[in-house]
Design a protein around this motif. Structure first.
Motif, PDB file in Angstrom:
ATOM      1  N   MET A   1     -12.623  -2.493   5.498  1.00 57.04           N
ATOM      2  CA  MET A   1     -11.216  -2.689   4.708  1.00 57.04           C
ATOM      3  C   MET A   1     -10.498  -1.676   4.718  1.00 57.04           C
TER       4      MET A   1
ATOM      5  N   THR B   1      -5.003  -3.445   5.047  1.00 57.84           N
ATOM      6  CA  THR B   1      -5.330  -4.481   4.701  1.00 57.84           C
ATOM      7  C   THR B   1      -5.416  -5.176   2.936  1.00 57.84           C
TER       8      THR B   1
ATOM      9  N   GLU C   1      -2.157  -5.579   1.636  1.00 56.28           N
ATOM     10  CA  GLU C   1      -1.539  -6.992   2.012  1.00 56.28           C
ATOM     11  C   GLU C   1      -2.290  -7.950   1.172  1.00 56.28           C
TER      12      GLU C   1
END
Length: 374
Positions: free
Chosen positions: A69, A73, A76
């Protein structure tokens, strides 16, 4: 991860650093750690999210390039969660980013984008700003919580106190009435009448404080039932004439005045408005009260008296403890506030117009049926 995520954070301000390289985490911890700051470190996005569930952090420093990750990401995901949406994010990257990736960083909620190797003084200054903001927010929340606690305590004390005052006040009023009727001396009868009048005024103040406490604590409820607004207004006028024999009140009703309303609340609305108009109107000039029921869906009520209210004062007429037009007023400044709240509870509204023709007019617009929200 160097820190125990379960340990209490106390008064220290948590700062989150996320990087998949252990040496980078150690370097950031050494740079940022100081009294009052607790550095939380995570080697990946999942570990970072677990920390964010346990801690409210002042700022998150996220490495962009991480396996499984990446920093974008993670940002977000933070932006999409209510708990972490407001956490400031500073991205750290070891390579020169393309403009599109920089735009994506800011679109993911970043407040800054720094390139490694990071200048220590620059990073310390940026983190210091967010730590200070975090402390200010924490202090503000604590003060607001304390203020709300004090307000609730004061309102509870006011409700209890005013409720307990009713019994002795009733005894005083009854004794004054007995003295007024049975005394042989005119002086004693006048004294009894003054005590009775003062008791009635104090009783009205107690009622206002109780209503104010109910309104502010969210316990105000109306119990509407079919009735006639003209009959209720006539009862209010009769009470005022009894308390103020010198009052001149012209009451007129037109159209259909049957509606659904809470008779006790509406009685108080009429009483407060008309008594206010009598008190502040010109002596010897009648106060006009008009009920207009010619519209099918609502009833209009107008209470008019001579005299004007300055524009600045009109803006605060329905504010608690500020609605007294005169400094020598005998009330608490709650009457018009209570009128406004009771009318709103019926789904209506009240407005004041002053200055036209040397008059002040309060107009109520009341629906014939109280909305369900009332």
């Amino acid at each position: 991860m160097k820190q125990d995520a379960q340990s209490p954070q106390g008064e220290d301000v948590p700062v989150l650093v996320v990087d998949d390289v252990e040496q980078n985490l150690l370097a950031m911890e050494a740079l940022l750690a100081r009294p009052g700051i607790r550095v939380l470190t995570a080697r990946g996005g999942v570990e970072a999210l677990e920390l964010l569930l346990r801690h409210e952090v002042a700022v998150a420093l996220l490495d962009v390039q991480m396996p499984e990750m990446d920093g974008f990401t993670l940002a977000e995901l933070m932006l999409g969660a209510e708990r972490t949406r407001a956490v400031p994010i500073i991205f750290l990257t070891g390579r020169t980013e393309e403009p599109q990736r920089t735009f994506r960083a800011y679109g993911a909620g970043a407040v800054d984008f720094l390139h490694k190797p990071v200048e220590p003084q620059v990073l310390l200054a940026k983190v210091g700003v967010f730590v200070e903001l975090f402390l200010q927010r924490r202090q503000l929340r604590e003060r607001m919580a304390e203020l709300e606690r004090v307000i609730r305590l004061n309102e509870t004390m006011a409700a209890v106190l005013t409720h307990d005052l009713r019994t002795p006040l009733s005894a005083i009023s009854l004794g004054a009435e007995i003295v007024r009727r049975s005394a042989e001396s005119e002086t004693v009868r006048q004294a009894g009448a003054r005590i009775r009048s003062s008791s009635a005024r104090m009783a009205r103040m107690i009622d206002q404080l109780l209503d104010f406490s109910r309104i502010r604590s969210g316990m105000l409820h109306v119990e509407p039932r079919p009735g006639n607004l003209l009959a209720t207004c006539e009862a209010a006028v009769a009470e005022i004439r009894q308390a103020r024999p010198e009052a001149r009140i012209d009451l007129d009703g037109q159209g259909e005045l049957d509606a659904e309303f809470d008779p006790d609340r509406m009685m108080q609305v009429f009483n407060n408005l008309i008594d206010n108009a009598v008190q502040h109107g010109a002596a010897g000039v009648p106060v006009g009260v008009e009920l207009d029921g010619r519209a099918p869906a609502q009833v209009r009520v107008r209470v008019r008296n001579t005299g004007t209210v300055p524009e600045q004062a009109r803006a605060e007429l329905f504010t608690p403890f500020r609605s007294r037009p005169q400094k020598d007023s005998a009330g608490l400044g709650l009457g018009l506030y209570i009128v406004d709240q009771f009318v709103r509870a019926h789904g209506g509204r009240v407005e004041c117009c002053s200055g036209t023709g040397g008059e002040t007019v309060f107009e109520l617009q009341l629906p014939r049926r109280v909305p369900a929200a009332g």
